[in-house]
Structures are given as C-alpha cells and as structure tokens.
Design a protein around this motif. Structure first.
Motif, PDB file in Angstrom:
ATOM      1  N   ILE A 117       0.924  -1.354  -0.035  1.00 46.93           N
ATOM      2  CA  ILE A 117      -0.132  -0.082  -0.070  1.00 46.93           C
ATOM      3  C   ILE A 117       0.932   1.157   0.029  1.00 46.93           C
ATOM      4  N   SER A 118       2.052   1.190   0.903  1.00 47.25           N
ATOM      5  CA  SER A 118       2.753   2.395   1.032  1.00 47.25           C
ATOM      6  C   SER A 118       3.439   2.867  -0.479  1.00 47.25           C
ATOM      7  N   ILE A 119       3.989   1.440  -1.322  1.00 45.18           N
ATOM      8  CA  ILE A 119       4.423   1.611  -2.370  1.00 45.18           C
ATOM      9  C   ILE A 119       3.439   2.247  -3.579  1.00 45.18           C
ATOM     10  N   LEU A 120       2.197   1.723  -3.604  1.00 46.75           N
ATOM     11  CA  LEU A 120       1.132   2.251  -4.323  1.00 46.75           C
ATOM     12  C   LEU A 120       0.673   3.940  -4.188  1.00 46.75           C
ATOM     13  N   PHE A 121       0.492   3.939  -2.760  1.00 48.69           N
ATOM     14  CA  PHE A 121      -0.165   5.431  -2.650  1.00 48.69           C
ATOM     15  C   PHE A 121       1.047   6.358  -2.062  1.00 48.69           C
ATOM     16  N   LYS A 122       2.109   5.957  -1.683  1.00 47.50           N
ATOM     17  CA  LYS A 122       2.902   6.869  -1.354  1.00 47.50           C
ATOM     18  C   LYS A 122       2.361   7.988  -0.242  1.00 47.50           C
ATOM     19  N   ASN A 123       1.702   7.487   0.614  1.00 46.32           N
ATOM     20  CA  ASN A 123       0.994   8.461   1.799  1.00 46.32           C
ATOM     21  C   ASN A 123       1.085   7.500   2.986  1.00 46.32           C
ATOM     22  N   VAL A 124       1.512   8.345   3.863  1.00 44.36           N
ATOM     23  CA  VAL A 124       1.752   7.671   5.246  1.00 44.36           C
ATOM     24  C   VAL A 124       0.258   7.345   6.094  1.00 44.36           C
TER      25      VAL A 124
END
Length: 108
Positions: free
Chosen positions: A79-86
């Motif tokens: 998810i962090s790779i896809l959205f780049k949002n913490v």
C-alpha cells in the motif's frame, strides 16, 4: 538540583534540539549528500523495530507460522508503494487488520 527540575530541563532541551531545525527559525541548507543521508534515517531506525515486532515473539523466538500481523505488514509495504502516503497506508492497513481479525473471530 531536584531530579524533577533536571528531567524538565532535559525535556525542554530535547524539544528545542528537535523543534528549532524543523521550525525554520534557522536557515540551514545542507548539501545534497547530507539531505539524502538524513532522508534514510527513518528507514534505518524503523526497519529493525518493525521486523522485530512482526517476526519475533515476546521471548525473542522467530515466529514460524503466518499470522495477521505478518500479512498486514506485507500489505502495508504494498500500500505504501502504491499510494506513497503515510496516513493512507496506516488507515487501509488497520482496516484490513480489523476485517481479518473479525472474520477469524466470527468463524471460530
């Protein structure tokens, strides 16, 4: 000097050491290498903490079976790779964890 005054003083100094550079009160622009190294610090610090929390139990033994924490840990990476949002990563991972644990709880 009282121990409480010393604790308070250390807290204030620690806060100021961390707050002043981030507040913009001091104009400091590091070199490109410095900025790259500074950006790696959270990864270097958090990786061992997260790996230990996911893969080791309270007795520091390696967890041999797959559990919901490990599944959600890998999903959080994706998810962090896809959205780049913490915040998106945290919210989606927590929702997935709650769904998985509730499905497991309801099924027995």
């Amino acid at each position: 000097m009282s121990v409480w005054y010393l604790i308070f003083l250390c807290g204030v100094l620690t806060f100021l050491i961390r707050f002043i550079p981030l507040s913009g009160l001091i104009r400091f622009k590091g070199s490109e290498l410095y900025l790259k190294v500074i950006n790696l610090i959270p990864i270097v610090v958090l990786t061992p903490i997260i790996v230990q929390a996911l893969f080791f139990d309270k007795n520091d033994d390696l967890i041999e079976n797959v559990n919901f924490e490990i599944i959600c840990g890998f999903l959080a990476i994706l998810i962090s790779i896809l959205f780049k949002n913490v915040m998106t990563t945290i919210l989606l991972t927590m929702i997935i964890f709650l769904i998985l644990t509730n499905i497991h709880y309801l099924n027995g």
